[in-house]
Design an enzyme around this catalytic site. Structure first.
Site, short mmCIF file in Angstrom:
data_model
loop_
_atom_site.label_atom_id
_atom_site.label_comp_id
_atom_site.label_asym_id
_atom_site.label_seq_id
_atom_site.Cartn_x
_atom_site.Cartn_y
_atom_site.Cartn_z
N TYR A 114 -6.37 10.63 4.23
CA TYR A 114 -5.06 10.99 3.70
C TYR A 114 -5.24 11.78 2.40
O TYR A 114 -6.35 12.04 1.96
CB TYR A 114 -4.20 9.73 3.54
CG TYR A 114 -3.90 9.09 4.88
CD1 TYR A 114 -3.05 9.72 5.79
CD2 TYR A 114 -4.50 7.90 5.26
CE1 TYR A 114 -2.79 9.15 7.03
CE2 TYR A 114 -4.26 7.33 6.51
CZ TYR A 114 -3.40 7.97 7.39
OH TYR A 114 -3.15 7.41 8.62
N GLY A 129 -6.45 5.62 -0.96
CA GLY A 129 -7.33 6.76 -1.23
C GLY A 129 -8.41 6.92 -0.19
O GLY A 129 -9.46 7.50 -0.47
N ALA A 130 -8.15 6.44 1.03
CA ALA A 130 -9.17 6.43 2.08
C ALA A 130 -8.67 7.11 3.35
O ALA A 130 -7.55 7.60 3.42
CB ALA A 130 -9.58 4.98 2.39
N HIS A 131 -9.57 7.17 4.35
CA HIS A 131 -9.25 7.48 5.74
C HIS A 131 -8.58 8.83 5.96
O HIS A 131 -7.79 9.00 6.88
CB HIS A 131 -8.39 6.36 6.36
CG HIS A 131 -9.04 5.03 6.32
ND1 HIS A 131 -8.36 3.85 6.47
CD2 HIS A 131 -10.34 4.69 6.11
CE1 HIS A 131 -9.21 2.84 6.37
NE2 HIS A 131 -10.41 3.33 6.16
N GLN A 153 0.85 -1.19 0.00
CA GLN A 153 0.00 0.00 0.00
C GLN A 153 0.89 1.24 0.00
O GLN A 153 1.80 1.36 0.81
CB GLN A 153 -0.92 0.02 1.22
CG GLN A 153 -1.93 1.15 1.19
CD GLN A 153 -2.76 1.24 2.45
OE1 GLN A 153 -2.31 1.79 3.45
NE2 GLN A 153 -3.97 0.69 2.43
#
Length: 347
Positions: A170, A166-168, A100
């Protein structure tokens, strides 16, 4: 009837089960982001434990920013040989591994003084209060290239694929989020504009690694708060990526730690899975074999990510194989594994 231990294939990866180890920060890498015996043990134990695919903890892609301490790095060519032993160790147990990759942006409290932190706009982060520098188009191009260079290093190191984070909250997630993205150019406003950087990252990686290499993304189904990205935003981005040829999508959401119950994003993930060709991986609250089997056979979701239970029990999947009724006993894994400290049940 589909089984969680079916042998399946996602693009170039033959998987021995539908279980995926979802990314989490281990806080074990060196200060420069390099691996060591502790990191090697984490991933070897997971591979021995029965998962079909490991997604590593997030790895930072430039040496000018690092959203957390002792996280993995992939920002220069010194990491290529560094990761080869780790990849081999995982492959030795018939397990696949993806890295990741991330640019953190203003969702950080780590050494924020004295470094330039980029963001879509100079809006204080809703959680950390950190104010980033609004990115110029040159900055956007720099980040896109940093993602593609990092992905190419992953390919050279032997990883089976990469996952774009592309989440959370960031950076890429911030571009989708109208609260943090106040731009009035082609990267702000409509979802077509807010998603432009993500599509650009995907295209740049694909051009660098070729058509046969696995590229996935982790994305919020929704930010689940006022003025955040919505499920309709998520659906637009996933469908556009699917048209471009993305190989997998892992569906999460908002501050995932505030949700209760099992498989709490399954309805969103199922709707996405019904509208795209690429495999959908469900993360969040996947705990029991019975529940995941029911989801597998009543929806179009094909894969299940687990993280915190695997910190407590890295051999959990083998336990499921031996006994489908086996239950992971810690009902509060968020607290159990916080700061890498296990609760009394798992010490």
């Amino acid at each position: 009837m589909k089984n969680l231990f079916d042998n399946t294939k996602i693009k170039n990866m033959k998987l021995k089960s539908r279980f995926v180890r979802s990314a989490t920060w281990e806080n074990l890498a060196s200060t420069s982001g390099h691996t060591n015996k502790d990191i090697l043990k984490v991933y070897t134990d997971l591979a021995k434990g029965g998962v079909g695919l490991i997604i590593t903890s997030y790895a930072y892609i430039t040496d000018t920013e690092q959203p957390n301490a002792n996280m993995l790095g992939i920002y220069d060519d010194s990491f290529i040989n560094d990761y080869k032993d780790l990849v081999k160790s995982v492959h030795d147990y018939d397990c696949k591994i993806m890295m990741q990759i991330v640019y953190g942006g203003s969702q950080t409290s780590y050494k924020t003084d004295g470094r330039s932190i980029l963001g879509p706009s100079n809006i204080p982060h809703i959680k950390t209060g950190v104010i980033p520098k609004a990115m110029t188009k040159a900055d956007i191009e720099f980040i896109i290239n940093a993602f593609s260079d990092a992905a190419y290093r992953c390919k050279l190191a032997g990883f089976d694929g990469v996952q774009i984070h592309g989440a959370h909250g960031y950076l890429l997630s911030q571009f989708l989020d109208p609260y943090h993205n106040k731009r009035d150019d082609e990267y702000g406003g409509s979802i077509e504009n807010r998603s432009r950087i993500i599509l650009g990252v995907y295209k740049a990686i694909r051009e660098k690694v070729g058509d046969d290499y696995h590229i996935g993304i982790k994305i919020n189904s929704s930010d689940f708060r006022d003025s955040g990205a919505t499920f309709n935003d998520c659906k637009y981005v996933v469908q556009k990526l699917d048209e471009l040829g993305i190989d997998s999508v892992e569906v999460s959401g908002g501050d995932f730690r505030s949700f209760k119950g099992e498989s709490y994003f399954k309805d969103y993930a199922n709707e996405l899975a019904s509208s795209v060709k690429c495999p959908i991986i469900l993360v969040g609250g996947n705990r029991t074999f019975k529940s995941m089997t029911n989801v597998l056979n009543s929806t179009n979701i094909g894969y299940f990510s687990i993280c915190r239970p695997l910190i407590c029990e890295p051999d959990l999947i083998n336990k499921f194989l031996d006994n489908n009724a086996y239950t992971h006993k810690c009902v509060n894994c968020n607290q159990c594994v916080r700061n890498n400290k296990l609760c009394i049940l798992h010490k």
